[in-house]
Design a protein around this motif. Structure first.
Motif: not given
Length: 593
Positions: A319-344
């Protein structure tokens, strides 16, 4: 969901398999976006300031001929189109086989005919899908005959053969009679002539079924080649990939499991029938390399494509010095799940409070900052056709998601609405947080812990290996884990169904290998998903799934962390083209010079 390649911790996504009806690791749906997924992501700020080499172009000066050299740390799992379900396997399968439909590499949202001659015809009731295939596609030597609809029929029959077995067929192919099939004829599939195949579905699932025909499970397989091998358990078709039949631009010349594979041109391939240009004459892929060595070798080489995501230190150098050799594309998503069936966390307002208190900007920084994604505001990602209808990067405007760094005033409001007059949690439970022990998992657990502690919760952190996190805790319903902060999702195909159904439908909950980590089972959301899945009109379908996304986001079953991007390296002379659907180099569009 596709299982992605092993990624460096800073980029890894957790995922499991959809066939298991639940899933885990690290992307993709008719679009008018033109610029493709990467363009969409950049316009949303996913890689703000990143300008070099990120051009995902189908044509960038490639020429025919030569050998395309590839290097990777990871090897292959399944090259049988009926079993292939890993991101890295798809690289080979999509160069050697022809599913009914596919994607142009620069537009992972637009489905194009591959073996099919045109769009699928879906009956008005959504229960019948008819596909015409191209009449002049031929199998590679030594078979040398024309591909027929009977070959496609056999491919679907073997998808339900326990000896194969296919990981997603039971979820995406609700064909009449398939539930009783053991690899033989299926009553819901007919071939009235050599170029026509008709699928009769158990429900009005035609719109979603049509989208799933981009997966390798729809690639034709000749029974006279695979039939005898498929009688063995497991099938020998997968263990002897050089003996498979190929109808794509390349065929497998040699294969050394986990070490190397060589692809050469299929002499019977007819380019007039294919959207792929297949520039290279030959493709040589060596696996088993040290990732750091391979990454530095690629940066210093004129003629290599690295097929893994580079380790973070080399990524930083690129990224710093050879950016033309680097490509990016979308991947997926991350999330922190909260168990909706378990208190609280069975209290919707308490969940909203937790989401409001979360520092999602900190999640992004923990994973590497803007180069690896952007802060998410809902669950459909930028790669999905319904993303803009779902509010785009701004989301739906819920106040508990408005401030990416967290908002304690809003969090306090929802705690009071949840029954805690002081705005702080006063219950006795100690909240169990389980996440990956690999970086950045511990950092993410700490971030979610900070948010919970600020609301008065007592917490306990348990750090385990990523696979254990899914198999023994977050994906094991009886474990009743309350918070899973390092979960991630990549859809199997470019449709919101593949993005939302398994991780958020109550009908997708299974006791083991469950991917609905929040155990969300809301009858109204379940019904809205079923209705959206049955819609065949593209625009109506987009709006329906955007509405489903809004319903899910409103119930706060998880903290949306980031929409991720994937980064890849190439030698300075290679014309590498990213497939924005598979988030990897497209071997049929890349060229050695």
């Amino acid at each position: 969901m596709r299982i992605p390649k092993a990624l460096p911790a800073a980029l890894a996504v957790g995922a499991t398999a959809l066939a298991v009806a639940a899933c885990g690791s690290g992307g993709g749906s008719s679009s008018s976006s033109g610029g493709g997924n990467a363009g969409t992501a950049q316009s949303n700020g996913a890689a703000a300031g990143f300008t070099g080499g990120a051009n995902i172009a189908v044509k960038q000066g490639q020429t025919k001929g030569g050998t395309l050299n590839l290097i990777s740390a990871e090897g292959w799992e399944h090259l049988d189109p009926g079993q292939s379900y890993f991101q890295i396997d798809y690289n080979v399968v999509y160069a050697t086989q022809r599913p009914l439909y596919g994607y142009m590499p620069d537009n992972g949202k637009k489905v194009v005919p591959d073996l099919a001659a045109g769009p699928p015809q879906i009956s008005k009731d959504g229960k019948t899908v008819t596909v015409k295939i191209k009449p002049n596609v031929k199998w590679s030597p030594p078979l040398n005959r024309t591909v027929t609809s009977a070959d496609v029929k056999y491919a679907f029959e073997r998808d339900f053969n326990p000896n194969v077995p296919n990981a997603y067929a039971s979820s995406y192919y609700p064909i009449v009679g398939s539930d009783k099939s053991k690899g033989g004829p299926i009553s819901g599939i007919s071939t009235p002539d050599k170029t026509t195949i008709v699928f009769h579905l158990k429900t009005a699932f035609g719109g979603t079924f049509a989208q799933s025909l981009t997966l390798p499970g729809s690639a034709a397989v000749p029974k006279e080649v695979a039939g005898s091998m498929d009688k063995k358990n497991p099938t020998a078709y997968d263990s002897t990939p050089t003996k498979q039949a190929f109808d794509g631009p390349y065929m497998i010349q040699s294969y050394n499991a986990g070490r190397s594979i060589t692809l050469v041109r299929n002499p019977n391939w007819n380019p007039t029938t294919d959207f792929r240009p297949a520039y290279a004459d030959k493709i040589v892929w060596k696996a088993g390399a040290d990732a750091n060595v391979a990454a530095r070798q690629t940066l210093d080489s004129p003629d290599l494509l690295m097929m893994d995501t580079p380790p973070a230190p080399v990524l930083k150098t690129a990224y710093q010095s050879k950016r033309k050799q680097l490509s990016v594309a979308p991947l997926g998503d991350y999330y922190a799940t909260l168990n909706t069936q378990t208190p609280p966390f069975n209290n919707v307002n308490l969940r909203r409070a937790v989401v409001a208190a979360a520092d999602r900007q900190a999640y992004l920084l923990a994973r590497g900052g803007k180069l690896v994604g952007q802060v998410a505001t809902h669950f459909l990602g930028p790669t999905d056709a319904a993303f803009n209808a779902a509010g785009g990067a701004n989301g739906f405007g819920f106040d508990f998601l408005k401030n990416p760094s967290g908002d304690m005033q809003v969090a306090t409001k929802y705690m009071k609405a949840a029954g805690y007059a002081s705005g702080k949690y006063t219950g006795k439970e100690t909240v169990l947080i389980v996440g990956s022990n690999a970086d950045p998992g511990p950092k993410e657990m700490q971030i979610v812990q900070n948010g919970l502690n600020s609301l008065g919760f007592k917490t306990q952190i348990k750090a385990v290996p990523q696979q254990t996190m899914y198999s023994k805790f977050c994906g094991y319903v009886k474990a009743k884990v309350q918070v899973c902060p390092t979960a991630g999702w990549i859809p199997d195909f470019s449709d919101a169904y593949a993005y939302l159904y398994v991780p958020f439908s109550g009908k997708a909950i299974i006791p083991v290998n469950n991917s609905n980590w929040a155990v969300l089972n809301d009858p109204k959301i379940n019904a809205a998903m079923d209705q959206a899945a049955a819609i065949t009109d593209p625009q109506k379908r987009i709006q329906a799934w955007a509405n489903v996304d809004k319903m899910i986001t409103s119930t706060a079953p998880a903290i949306p962390e980031i929409w991720a991007t994937n980064a890849l390296l190439k030698g300075n002379a290679v014309k590498g083209v990213l497939d924005t659907w598979n988030d990897d180099w497209d071997l049929s569009f890349s060229s050695p010079h």
